[in-house]
Design a protein around this motif. Structure first.
Motif, short mmCIF file in Angstrom:
data_model
loop_
_atom_site.label_atom_id
_atom_site.label_comp_id
_atom_site.label_asym_id
_atom_site.label_seq_id
_atom_site.Cartn_x
_atom_site.Cartn_y
_atom_site.Cartn_z
N ILE A 175 1.02 -1.04 0.13
CA ILE A 175 -0.05 -0.08 0.01
C ILE A 175 1.09 1.36 -0.06
O ILE A 175 1.71 1.54 0.79
CB ILE A 175 -0.95 0.06 1.34
N VAL A 176 0.61 2.06 -0.96
CA VAL A 176 1.29 3.38 -0.93
C VAL A 176 0.29 4.31 -0.10
O VAL A 176 -0.40 4.80 -0.28
CB VAL A 176 1.41 3.84 -2.41
N ALA A 199 7.01 -2.78 -10.27
CA ALA A 199 6.28 -3.96 -10.07
C ALA A 199 6.42 -4.62 -8.75
O ALA A 199 5.56 -5.33 -8.30
CB ALA A 199 6.53 -4.88 -11.21
N LEU A 200 7.41 -4.40 -8.08
CA LEU A 200 7.56 -4.67 -6.56
C LEU A 200 6.54 -3.93 -5.87
O LEU A 200 6.16 -4.57 -4.70
CB LEU A 200 8.98 -4.11 -6.31
N VAL A 201 6.04 -2.75 -6.02
CA VAL A 201 5.05 -2.18 -5.31
C VAL A 201 3.67 -2.53 -5.65
O VAL A 201 3.00 -2.85 -4.74
CB VAL A 201 5.01 -0.68 -5.69
N THR A 202 3.26 -2.84 -6.84
CA THR A 202 2.04 -3.53 -7.31
C THR A 202 2.11 -4.90 -7.22
O THR A 202 0.86 -5.39 -7.57
CB THR A 202 1.78 -2.89 -8.86
N VAL A 212 5.72 3.45 0.61
CA VAL A 212 5.11 1.98 0.86
C VAL A 212 4.99 1.79 2.28
O VAL A 212 5.84 2.33 2.88
CB VAL A 212 5.86 0.88 0.07
N GLY A 213 3.93 1.13 2.48
CA GLY A 213 3.91 0.82 4.16
C GLY A 213 3.06 -0.32 4.50
O GLY A 213 2.03 -0.11 5.09
N PRO A 214 3.66 -1.49 4.29
CA PRO A 214 2.99 -2.74 4.81
C PRO A 214 3.09 -2.84 6.41
O PRO A 214 3.82 -2.01 6.89
CB PRO A 214 3.71 -3.85 4.31
N VAL A 261 -2.92 -0.28 -8.04
CA VAL A 261 -2.00 0.04 -6.95
C VAL A 261 -3.05 0.40 -5.92
O VAL A 261 -4.21 1.20 -6.19
CB VAL A 261 -1.16 1.17 -7.72
N ALA A 262 -2.74 -0.01 -4.52
CA ALA A 262 -3.51 0.51 -3.45
C ALA A 262 -2.78 1.55 -2.83
O ALA A 262 -1.68 1.57 -2.65
CB ALA A 262 -3.45 -0.73 -2.32
N SER A 263 -3.64 2.50 -2.52
CA SER A 263 -3.14 3.92 -1.90
C SER A 263 -4.05 4.36 -0.65
O SER A 263 -5.29 3.90 -0.55
CB SER A 263 -3.32 5.20 -2.67
N ARG A 264 -3.46 5.06 0.40
CA ARG A 264 -4.21 5.45 1.51
C ARG A 264 -3.60 6.70 2.00
O ARG A 264 -2.24 6.75 1.89
CB ARG A 264 -4.57 4.45 2.47
#
Length: 343
Positions: free
Chosen positions: A60-61, A104-107, A135-137, A113-116
């Motif tokens: 998630i970005v 592609a590592l982010v997605t 990014v913030g898992p 793509v997931a964002s919040r």
């Protein structure tokens, strides 16, 4: 690597570490995230290595302002409505990416793509000063209960990351709601604090809340869909309200202690207040969600505890996130007194 714990007044070293491509854990209103510059592919790769996270599990970005999302994703009217209503807050929105804007590592190799935008002033200031979305898992070993205090992060990741920005305990305690807007019908892929009913009221359309199962060869669109999540090493069982009397009698008959996680009302009804191996979940589902992961970690760290019994909350929309995380932590196993006789 020496992992630092920085106070919430020590933003500068966290900013510098992230700008150098290092990993920094940051606080949000949900859980602590593991931050890396979303546009630095080498830094993003370190996130997977530190967590032991499968590479097809998207990240998630996190942004400090909604307009940032437009630089890498295709933002439509539905997304704008949800951003205007729920951001900053515990809602993650999945959208189609703009080609070539993100690794592609982010997605996770997907075209989405997931964002919040987290509801934490300190972290939004961090993102602003870094000058890039992060990014913030969740900042934990992959699959384990998510961290809700800085020490949880340090327990799992010390020696693997530059530091943790400590802003105290998170308020919500379970991860954000994930809504997929890359399909014609909006779909919730992970329940959270924001309910389907709240989203439907803003969009003026129905939202798919059915279970989304991911096959072994399919990449998940959101975290928590495919791999084992939120689970301690100890065996966890869900307990229905009607089964607590039997569960307590069984637990007290065991030679080794059993961790009990239940509501304040149930603790009072069964005269368990102040007893060892009892973790209060508070008066309702909201407090239970905030206390769930910390309770699982507490008992997981006690070597003499062999099992954890945890209260299922009433099956109501506001409890969906708590029950979802508990179901995953327990492998959907319920306490059954008859079956336990043979344990």
């Amino acid at each position: 690597m020496e992992t630092k714990i920085w106070k919430n007044t020590e933003l500068e070293p966290a900013v510098k570490a992230l700008q150098k491509g290092q990993l920094v854990s940051f606080p949000t209103e949900t859980v602590y995230g593991l931050g890396a510059d979303a546009f630095n592919e080498k830094a993003v790769s370190k996130v997977y290595a530190a967590k032991g996270r499968p590479s097809d599990n998207p990240l998630i970005v996190h942004v400090s302002r909604p307009e940032t999302v437009q630089t890498y994703a295709q933002v439509d009217a539905r997304a704008q409505k949800l951003m205007d209503t729920f951001w900053p807050g515990p809602l993650t929105i999945i959208l189609p990416i703009q080609v070539g804007k993100l690794s592609a590592l982010v997605t996770g190799g997907l075209q989405t793509v997931a964002s919040r935008m987290p509801d934490n002033d300190l972290t939004r200031a961090l993102i602003d000063q870094v000058g890039s979305p992060l990014v913030g898992p969740s900042a934990n070993t992959s699959g384990k209960p998510s961290p809700t205090i800085a020490n949880h992060v340090y327990h799992d990741l010390h020696g693997k990351i530059a530091g943790v920005l400590d802003d105290g305990a998170t308020k919500i305690g379970v991860e954000s709601t994930v809504i997929d807007l890359s399909t014609p019908q909006a779909a919730i892929l992970r329940p959270g604090k924001i309910t389907a009913e709240q989203i439907e009221a803003i969009l003026g359309e129905s939202v798919d809340t059915s279970e989304h199962h991911v096959s072994a060869d399919e990449a998940p669109k959101a975290p928590g869909m495919k791999y084992r999540h939120y689970a301690p090493d100890k065996t966890v069982y869900m307990v229905k309200e009607a089964d607590w009397t039997k569960a307590i009698i069984w637990a007290q008959s065991q030679l080794e202690p059993v961790g009990l996680m239940l509501s304040d009302q149930m603790i009072e009804a069964h005269h368990l207040a102040g007893m060892d191996f009892v973790w209060p979940l508070g008066p309702d589902g909201t407090t239970a969600a905030a206390k769930l992961f910390a309770g699982l970690r507490n008992f997981d760290d006690q070597k003499n505890v062999k099992m954890i019994l945890v209260a299922e909350m009433p099956l109501q929309p506001e409890n969906a996130a708590y029950n979802n995380r508990l179901a995953k932590a327990s492998g959907q196993q319920y306490f059954d007194a008859q079956e336990m006789m043979d344990f």
